[in-house]
Scaffold this motif. Sequence first.
Motif, PDB file in Angstrom:
ATOM      1  N   ASP A   3       0.820  -1.211   0.000  1.00 24.93           N
ATOM      2  CA  ASP A   3       0.000   0.000   0.000  1.00 24.93           C
ATOM      3  C   ASP A   3       0.851   1.256   0.000  1.00 24.93           C
ATOM      4  OD1 ASP A   3      -2.322  -1.415  -0.021  1.00 24.93           O
ATOM      5  OD2 ASP A   3      -2.638  -1.324   2.142  1.00 24.93           O
ATOM      6  N   GLU A   4       1.953   1.234   0.745  1.00 19.28           N
ATOM      7  CA  GLU A   4       2.785   2.415   0.903  1.00 19.28           C
ATOM      8  C   GLU A   4       3.380   2.870  -0.429  1.00 19.28           C
ATOM      9  OE1 GLU A   4       6.559   3.720   3.618  1.00 19.28           O
ATOM     10  OE2 GLU A   4       5.344   2.045   4.283  1.00 19.28           O
ATOM     11  N   SER A   5       3.774   1.931  -1.290  1.00 21.49           N
ATOM     12  CA  SER A   5       4.400   2.299  -2.557  1.00 21.49           C
ATOM     13  C   SER A   5       3.398   2.893  -3.542  1.00 21.49           C
ATOM     14  CB  SER A   5       5.106   1.093  -3.158  1.00 21.49           C
ATOM     15  OG  SER A   5       4.167   0.093  -3.470  1.00 21.49           O
ATOM     16  N   ARG A   6       2.097   2.723  -3.322  1.00 24.08           N
ATOM     17  CA  ARG A   6       1.077   3.282  -4.212  1.00 24.08           C
ATOM     18  C   ARG A   6       0.657   4.685  -3.803  1.00 24.08           C
ATOM     19  NH1 ARG A   6      -3.258  -1.091  -4.012  1.00 24.08           N
ATOM     20  NH2 ARG A   6      -1.882  -2.165  -2.610  1.00 24.08           N
ATOM     21  N   GLU A   7       1.084   5.128  -2.633  1.00 23.12           N
ATOM     22  CA  GLU A   7       0.714   6.462  -2.182  1.00 23.12           C
ATOM     23  C   GLU A   7       1.531   7.495  -2.946  1.00 23.12           C
ATOM     24  OE1 GLU A   7       1.163   6.724   2.035  1.00 23.12           O
ATOM     25  OE2 GLU A   7      -0.211   5.070   2.394  1.00 23.12           O
ATOM     26  N   PRO A   8       0.846   8.489  -3.569  1.00 22.18           N
ATOM     27  CA  PRO A   8       1.577   9.483  -4.353  1.00 22.18           C
ATOM     28  C   PRO A   8       2.278  10.538  -3.490  1.00 22.18           C
ATOM     29  CG  PRO A   8      -0.771   9.929  -4.419  1.00 22.18           C
ATOM     30  CD  PRO A   8      -0.591   8.654  -3.643  1.00 22.18           C
ATOM     31  N   PHE A   9       1.911  10.619  -2.211  1.00 21.74           N
ATOM     32  CA  PHE A   9       2.484  11.620  -1.318  1.00 21.74           C
ATOM     33  C   PHE A   9       3.004  10.967  -0.048  1.00 21.74           C
ATOM     34  CE2 PHE A   9      -0.646  13.817  -3.878  1.00 21.74           C
ATOM     35  CZ  PHE A   9       0.030  14.966  -4.254  1.00 21.74           C
ATOM     36  N   ALA A  55       2.391  17.027   3.165  1.00 21.63           N
ATOM     37  CA  ALA A  55       2.288  16.021   2.098  1.00 21.63           C
ATOM     38  C   ALA A  55       3.132  16.457   0.904  1.00 21.63           C
ATOM     39  CB  ALA A  55       0.833  15.849   1.684  1.00 21.63           C
ATOM     40  N   VAL A  56       4.114  15.630   0.569  1.00 25.04           N
ATOM     41  CA  VAL A  56       5.034  15.931  -0.530  1.00 25.04           C
ATOM     42  C   VAL A  56       4.903  14.835  -1.580  1.00 25.04           C
ATOM     43  CG1 VAL A  56       7.474  16.189  -1.169  1.00 25.04           C
ATOM     44  CG2 VAL A  56       6.644  17.120   1.007  1.00 25.04           C
ATOM     45  N   ASP A  57       4.768  15.240  -2.833  1.00 28.04           N
ATOM     46  CA  ASP A  57       4.706  14.292  -3.950  1.00 28.04           C
ATOM     47  C   ASP A  57       6.000  13.481  -3.960  1.00 28.04           C
ATOM     48  OD1 ASP A  57       4.950  13.109  -6.555  1.00 28.04           O
ATOM     49  OD2 ASP A  57       3.541  14.607  -7.329  1.00 28.04           O
ATOM     50  N   ILE A  58       5.888  12.161  -4.015  1.00 28.96           N
ATOM     51  CA  ILE A  58       7.085  11.319  -3.951  1.00 28.96           C
ATOM     52  C   ILE A  58       8.045  11.609  -5.104  1.00 28.96           C
ATOM     53  CG2 ILE A  58       6.060   9.471  -2.577  1.00 28.96           C
ATOM     54  CD1 ILE A  58       5.753   7.844  -5.131  1.00 28.96           C
ATOM     55  N   ALA A  59       7.540  12.109  -6.213  1.00 25.46           N
ATOM     56  CA  ALA A  59       8.400  12.443  -7.352  1.00 25.46           C
ATOM     57  C   ALA A  59       9.312  13.627  -7.044  1.00 25.46           C
ATOM     58  CB  ALA A  59       7.545  12.746  -8.582  1.00 25.46           C
ATOM     59  N   ARG A  60       8.998  14.403  -6.014  1.00 26.85           N
ATOM     60  CA  ARG A  60       9.793  15.593  -5.678  1.00 26.85           C
ATOM     61  C   ARG A  60      10.800  15.337  -4.561  1.00 26.85           C
ATOM     62  NH1 ARG A  60       6.792  21.068  -5.701  1.00 26.85           N
ATOM     63  NH2 ARG A  60       8.753  21.633  -6.657  1.00 26.85           N
ATOM     64  N   ILE A  61      10.759  14.168  -3.949  1.00 27.85           N
ATOM     65  CA  ILE A  61      11.610  13.916  -2.783  1.00 27.85           C
ATOM     66  C   ILE A  61      13.100  13.983  -3.132  1.00 27.85           C
ATOM     67  CG2 ILE A  61      12.257  12.216  -1.024  1.00 27.85           C
ATOM     68  CD1 ILE A  61       9.280  11.436  -0.892  1.00 27.85           C
ATOM     69  N   ALA A  62      13.502  13.445  -4.263  1.00 28.78           N
ATOM     70  CA  ALA A  62      14.923  13.485  -4.639  1.00 28.78           C
ATOM     71  C   ALA A  62      15.406  14.924  -4.786  1.00 28.78           C
ATOM     72  CB  ALA A  62      15.164  12.701  -5.926  1.00 28.78           C
ATOM     73  N   LEU A 160      15.662  14.010   7.338  1.00 29.68           N
ATOM     74  CA  LEU A 160      14.351  14.087   6.712  1.00 29.68           C
ATOM     75  C   LEU A 160      13.601  12.831   7.133  1.00 29.68           C
ATOM     76  CD1 LEU A 160      12.308  15.372   4.724  1.00 29.68           C
ATOM     77  CD2 LEU A 160      13.390  13.988   2.919  1.00 29.68           C
ATOM     78  N   PHE A 161      12.480  13.028   7.823  1.00 30.16           N
ATOM     79  CA  PHE A 161      11.664  11.916   8.303  1.00 30.16           C
ATOM     80  C   PHE A 161      10.364  11.828   7.527  1.00 30.16           C
ATOM     81  CE2 PHE A 161      14.198  12.663  12.145  1.00 30.16           C
ATOM     82  CZ  PHE A 161      14.474  11.374  12.561  1.00 30.16           C
ATOM     83  N   GLU A 162       9.879  10.598   7.417  1.00 32.08           N
ATOM     84  CA  GLU A 162       8.540  10.338   6.912  1.00 32.08           C
ATOM     85  C   GLU A 162       7.674   9.939   8.097  1.00 32.08           C
ATOM     86  OE1 GLU A 162       6.059   7.117   4.202  1.00 32.08           O
ATOM     87  OE2 GLU A 162       8.202   6.831   4.511  1.00 32.08           O
ATOM     88  N   SER A 163       6.471  10.489   8.154  1.00 35.05           N
ATOM     89  CA  SER A 163       5.492  10.107   9.163  1.00 35.05           C
ATOM     90  C   SER A 163       4.446   9.239   8.472  1.00 35.05           C
ATOM     91  CB  SER A 163       4.830  11.354   9.756  1.00 35.05           C
ATOM     92  OG  SER A 163       3.771  10.979  10.605  1.00 35.05           O
ATOM     93  N   HIS A 164       4.326   7.992   8.947  1.00 35.21           N
ATOM     94  CA  HIS A 164       3.372   7.065   8.329  1.00 35.21           C
ATOM     95  C   HIS A 164       2.726   6.216   9.419  1.00 35.21           C
ATOM     96  CE1 HIS A 164       1.618   4.696   5.108  1.00 35.21           C
ATOM     97  NE2 HIS A 164       1.994   3.599   5.744  1.00 35.21           N
ATOM     98  N   LYS A 165       1.427   6.419   9.611  1.00 39.16           N
ATOM     99  CA  LYS A 165       0.646   5.637  10.573  1.00 39.16           C
ATOM    100  C   LYS A 165       1.271   5.656  11.977  1.00 39.16           C
ATOM    101  CE  LYS A 165      -1.399   2.672   7.091  1.00 39.16           C
ATOM    102  NZ  LYS A 165      -1.660   1.331   6.615  1.00 39.16           N
ATOM    103  N   GLY A 166       1.662   6.844  12.426  1.00 39.66           N
ATOM    104  CA  GLY A 166       2.178   6.991  13.782  1.00 39.66           C
ATOM    105  C   GLY A 166       3.631   6.588  13.974  1.00 39.66           C
ATOM    106  N   ARG A 167       4.302   6.213  12.924  1.00 40.33           N
ATOM    107  CA  ARG A 167       5.715   5.839  12.999  1.00 40.33           C
ATOM    108  C   ARG A 167       6.536   6.806  12.155  1.00 40.33           C
ATOM    109  NH1 ARG A 167       6.275   1.707  16.091  1.00 40.33           N
ATOM    110  NH2 ARG A 167       4.846  -0.038  16.053  1.00 40.33           N
ATOM    111  N   TYR A 168       7.743   7.077  12.621  1.00 40.58           N
ATOM    112  CA  TYR A 168       8.645   7.968  11.890  1.00 40.58           C
ATOM    113  C   TYR A 168       9.804   7.156  11.351  1.00 40.58           C
ATOM    114  CZ  TYR A 168       6.091  11.536  14.506  1.00 40.58           C
ATOM    115  OH  TYR A 168       5.112  12.315  15.042  1.00 40.58           O
ATOM    116  N   ARG A 169      10.111   7.397  10.081  1.00 44.46           N
ATOM    117  CA  ARG A 169      11.201   6.672   9.431  1.00 44.46           C
ATOM    118  C   ARG A 169      12.130   7.689   8.782  1.00 44.46           C
ATOM    119  NH1 ARG A 169      11.719   3.870   4.080  1.00 44.46           N
ATOM    120  NH2 ARG A 169       9.841   4.986   3.504  1.00 44.46           N
TER     121      ARG A 169
END
Length: 180
Positions: A3-9, A55-62, A160-169
């Motif tokens: 599911d995570e890889s299909r999220e655009p943001f 929310a950041v578009d995954i295409a812009r992260i690089a 740079l952290f990602e917040s996903h379902k209460g967890r930070y990566r």
Amino acid sequence: MNDESREPFKRLFFALGCGAELRRDIGQWRGALRLRSGRPVPAENFHLTLMFLGAVDIARIADLCTAAGNVRTPGKRVTVVLDRLDVWRRAGVLVLGAEEAPAALLRLVYELEQAMLPFGVQDKPKEYRPHLTLARDYWAPVPESPTAPEFFLRAERFTLFESHKGRYRALAEWPLIAAQ
């Protein structure tokens, strides 16, 4: 495909991380507060936010990471003294803040804000207040503390952290100290 890889943001933020010992010490100190309100933030999520990107578009992260890598850093470790317990009523959070923000930290935040301007992630400017969130949905008064807070967050990098379902990566990190 998960599911995570299909999220655009992705929900992203820049922060100074806390070492395991500091997370443990702050968690124990928070436990002594005997909070009867709010939802405690898990100690493994303790951090000092530098800039929330949203929310950041995954295409812009690089590109965002490239811009962050060009930020002028202090060239030395940043130490923040977390010595103020406070409640931010509008946000409904209990925070451990800094009575005085070090100049190197404020410069780093400013440099990040400037680097992120082309990405349109900062919609309205606001005063930066260094803090570590202890509890969310907190609507009670500032709790009495058996001991005054005085924690030293020492950072040699920002992340740079990602917040996903209460967890930070952590997605990427950059040194604050210039390479020798």
